[in-house]
Write an enzyme that holds these catalytic residues in place. Structure first.
Site, PDB file in Angstrom:
ATOM      1  N   SER A 142     -57.922 -75.897 -55.042  1.00  0.00           N
ATOM      2  CA  SER A 142     -58.117 -74.297 -55.053  1.00  0.00           C
ATOM      3  C   SER A 142     -56.428 -73.859 -54.304  1.00  0.00           C
ATOM      4  O   SER A 142     -55.374 -75.394 -53.630  1.00  0.00           O
ATOM      5  CB  SER A 142     -58.595 -73.451 -53.909  1.00  0.00           C
ATOM      6  OG  SER A 142     -58.104 -73.206 -53.017  1.00  0.00           O
TER       7      SER A 142
ATOM      8  N   TYR B 234     -61.714 -73.673 -45.429  1.00  0.00           N
ATOM      9  CA  TYR B 234     -61.569 -73.865 -46.332  1.00  0.00           C
ATOM     10  C   TYR B 234     -60.772 -74.564 -47.317  1.00  0.00           C
ATOM     11  O   TYR B 234     -61.397 -75.757 -47.747  1.00  0.00           O
ATOM     12  CB  TYR B 234     -62.454 -72.736 -46.706  1.00  0.00           C
ATOM     13  CG  TYR B 234     -62.087 -72.800 -48.406  1.00  0.00           C
ATOM     14  CD1 TYR B 234     -63.420 -73.318 -49.851  1.00  0.00           C
ATOM     15  CD2 TYR B 234     -61.067 -71.979 -48.980  1.00  0.00           C
ATOM     16  CE1 TYR B 234     -63.374 -73.090 -50.315  1.00  0.00           C
ATOM     17  CE2 TYR B 234     -60.511 -71.937 -50.124  1.00  0.00           C
ATOM     18  CZ  TYR B 234     -62.267 -72.401 -51.094  1.00  0.00           C
ATOM     19  OH  TYR B 234     -62.035 -72.526 -52.382  1.00  0.00           O
TER      20      TYR B 234
ATOM     21  N   LYS C 182     -60.824 -78.633 -49.025  1.00  0.00           N
ATOM     22  CA  LYS C 182     -60.306 -78.876 -50.731  1.00  0.00           C
ATOM     23  C   LYS C 182     -59.882 -80.044 -50.853  1.00  0.00           C
ATOM     24  O   LYS C 182     -59.361 -80.522 -51.844  1.00  0.00           O
ATOM     25  CB  LYS C 182     -60.114 -77.758 -51.345  1.00  0.00           C
ATOM     26  CG  LYS C 182     -60.815 -76.632 -51.530  1.00  0.00           C
ATOM     27  CD  LYS C 182     -61.988 -77.359 -52.281  1.00  0.00           C
ATOM     28  CE  LYS C 182     -63.057 -75.896 -53.039  1.00  0.00           C
ATOM     29  NZ  LYS C 182     -63.623 -75.984 -54.319  1.00  0.00           N
TER      30      LYS C 182
END
Ligand code: UDP
Length: 329
Positions: free
Chosen positions: A117, A141, A145
């Site tokens: 991302s 989050y 990643k």
């Protein structure tokens, strides 16, 4: 090639499955259906319903099916929730991914494609974002990643794993045939929310922040069609045949749109007004995030079909018109 699509019933995974079929590959789906939709799966495909983090479940599948590539779309992706429940995100996005990689190692499946991302770049003034911008995620989050990206680098060096990390910008749109599309619960993404507000399924859309240092004061994002994303993955297969290959690509159009521009486009495409009001900034949002996609275009021969926001919104609108309440199941 035979591909195990982990998270193949989710938004991006389900679109990738269709693109794989169209390109003559053989996808199999593994999904736990926490967020995935059974109705998004084309008829006749093999589906394994279970947990990607359970080696006793995944290893026999990898052994039996002799897959060439594992694609991993099964992350939790609510940035806000990741700040209030980071353990949930580290468990699903990191621990379970480690177990999936372990099952691959045990069965000598050596090629992995990872949904990363643009949030790994955090809040940076370097814009557009090219692949060499340092990773500095600032949400749990985004950190998950970033951490998986780092782990994959170690696995390539230690075990000869070949991998590709695709850093998605704002995945959006829907398959132009109108049969599958975006259906999140809860929905937090701008385009579906604006369409739902236009249709009267929501009272209004709140615009998060109008005082950003951008031309109209609202955030700039790079909306990229989900089929274009999917085709970039498939375009990487050939390069990944060499053991130890490490690929990183930023996937966006490179053409940012502001929140207000998206709303105007939704009004233009639907012919309906999007009731909206201006609200405060949403914590964690960066003012702008858009890609410099030349590396993927050059190295993968990636061509972006949906280059303008209107063409993307048109496909989302087609899906919402035929499925106003999303998938049945
Ligand atoms: N946004 C907004 N109102 C909403 C949802 C989103 O103003 O109800 C804005 C959000 O602040 C961001 C852009 O729309 O600037 C895209 O947000 P989305 O959640 O779709 O994707 P993100 O960029 O957060 O991954």
């Amino acid at each position: 090639m035979k591909i195990l699509v982990v998270g193949g019933a989710g938004f991006i995974g389900s679109h990738c499955v269709r693109q794989l079929l169209a390109a003559g590959h053989e996808p199999l789906i593994l999904d736990n259906f926490v967020y995935g939709h059974r109705d998004s799966i084309p008829q006749g495909l093999t589906v394994y319903d279970g947990d990607m983090g359970d080696i006793s479940f995944t290893q026999p599948i990898l052994e039996k099916e002799k897959v060439d590539i594992v694609m991993h779309f099964a992350a939790f992706a609510y940035v806000g929730e990741s700040t209030t429940d980071p353990l949930k995100y580290y468990d699903n996005n990191i621990s379970k991914t480690v177990h999936l990689l372990q099952a691959m190692r045990n069965t000598k499946v050596n090629t992995f494609i990872f949904s990363s991302s643009c949030t790994i770049f955090g809040d940076t003034n370097e814009m557009p974002l090219h692949e060499d911008v340092p990773r500095q995620a600032f949400s749990p989050y985004g950190q998950t990643k970033q951490d998986v990206e780092v782990l994959l680098g170690y696995c390539a060096k230690a075990y000869g794993l070949s991998y590709a990390c695709f850093r998605y910008f704002n995945a959006s749109g829907a398959d132009p045939d109108g049969k599958i599309g975006e259906d999140h619960d809860p929905e937090t993404h701008l385009i579906p929310l604006a369409i739902q507000a236009a249709r009267g399924q929501r009272d209004k859309l709140v615009i998060f922040g109008t005082d950003y240092p951008t031309p109209d004061g609202t955030c700039l994002r790079d909306y990229i069609h989900v089929n274009d994303l999917s085709r970039a993955h498939i375009a990487s297969f050939e390069k990944l045949q060499t053991p130890g290959t490490e690929l990183h690509y930023n996937l966006g159009t490179g053409k940012p749109s502001s929140v207000l521009e998206v709303i105007n486009t939704v009004e233009d495409v639907t012919g309906l007004k999007v009731p909206h009001e201006f609200g405060p900034r949403r914590p964690g949002d960066v003012p702008a995030a858009y890609a410099y996609p030349e590396k993927a275009i050059k190295e993968l021969n990636w061509d972006i079909e949906f280059l303008d926001i209107k063409s993307i919104v048109e496909t989302a609108w087609k899906w919402h018109q035929s499925n106003p309440n999303g998938f049945e199941e």
